[in-house]
Design an enzyme around this catalytic site. Structure first.
Site, PDB file in Angstrom:
ATOM      1  N   ALA A   1     -25.816   4.058   5.574  1.00 41.73           N
ATOM      2  CA  ALA A   1     -25.876   3.672   6.987  1.00 41.73           C
ATOM      3  C   ALA A   1     -24.917   2.546   7.338  1.00 41.73           C
ATOM      4  CB  ALA A   1     -27.305   3.269   7.346  1.00 41.73           C
TER       5      ALA A   1
ATOM      6  N   TYR B   1     -18.369  19.422  -3.147  1.00 39.15           N
ATOM      7  CA  TYR B   1     -19.050  19.052  -1.904  1.00 39.15           C
ATOM      8  C   TYR B   1     -19.850  20.236  -1.356  1.00 39.15           C
ATOM      9  CZ  TYR B   1     -19.541  17.181   2.876  1.00 39.15           C
ATOM     10  OH  TYR B   1     -20.018  16.737   4.082  1.00 39.15           O
TER      11      TYR B   1
END
Length: 265
Positions: free
Chosen positions: A30, A172
């Site tokens: 974050a 990914y």
């Protein structure tokens, strides 16, 4: 017991079903991008937020912005790849909420692109460890702190790469596809505890997409695949997390929500 007795009472008239007042959230990764936007959006609708990131200074900057805007937040340095650290972070988030963690957002991620013939094991594992094992560590630690009153939420972050595949980032794509399986499996398991588990598949202008946006050819090809023809701002993505975290989404679980301008249709 009648069929009607299994239906919960409707919320009181006038209740703001999008409010997170009285709830505590922990968001990984974050310190910037979508994670920062989610932290600020959660705080804006009343949640107490533990802002975690591997970069403590970045987490502190986001936390400071939230507090300056009148919200409640604390920064926390966290490497989600370390299980013990994840447990400590979850405990800190629960402490912020008086013993309860209502919402966990597994957003931390990295990229290590390479075409598959040049993809070595270390590069492959680095991405899986952060995205998949990081989600495992935090979700597993959160179980003892999530309430069973219908307000418990786990929101994972996946990607179009996990839904349709990608070129040059098999690590990914594999990690994000695995998160979809984790989301659906946990949704089935945790439903008995009234905890919902969903995932968002975002596409936004963040540091993770900077290399694509900086390459004229790649940027043009990407925009061609987005029906809305533009990148999203992180704040546009954050509202979908608020929805899934709120009472408005109390009957939604095991779902993958693409917020990508129509890239995956």
């Amino acid at each position: 017991m009648t069929a009607d007795s299994l239906v919960p009472a409707a919320p009181p008239a006038g209740l703001n079903v999008f409010s997170l007042a009285g709830r505590t959230a922990m968001i990984t990764g974050a310190g910037g991008g979508v994670g920062a936007a989610v932290a600020e959006a959660f705080a804006a609708v009343g949640a107490k937020v533990l802002v975690t990131d591997i970069d403590k200074d970045a987490a502190a900057q986001v936390s400071d912005r939230i507090v300056a805007a009148g919200g409640i937040a604390q920064p926390y340095a966290l490497d989600v790849c370390v299980g013990a650290d994840a447990r400590d972070a979850v405990a800190a988030a629960a402490e912020l909420g008086g013993g309860t963690l209502h919402i966990l957002v597994n957003n931390a991620g990295v990229i290590a692109p390479a075409m598959f013939p040049k993809m070595d094991e270390d590069r492959f594992r680095k991405v899986l460890d952060t995205h998949l094992m990081g989600s495992y560590h935090c979700s597993h630690a959160a179980l003892q702190h999530l309430p069973a009153d219908g307000t418990g939420r786990i929101i994972n972050v996946t990607s179009a790469a996990g839904l349709v595949g990608t070129i040059g980032q098999a690590n990914y794509g594999a990690a994000k596809a695995a998160i979809i399986g984790l989301t659906k499996s946990l949704a089935r398991e945790l439903a008995r505890q009234a905890v919902t588990v969903n995932a968002v598949a975002p596409l936004a202008a963040t540091a993770m997409t900077a290399s694509i946006r900086a390459n004229e050819k790649l940027a043009a090809k990407t925009l061609e695949r987005i029906p809305l023809g533009r990148w999203a701002y992180p704040a546009e993505i954050a509202s979908s997390f608020v929805f899934l975290a709120s009472d408005a989404a109390g009957y939604i679980t095991g779902q993958i929500l693409p917020v990508d301008g129509g890239t995956v249709i």
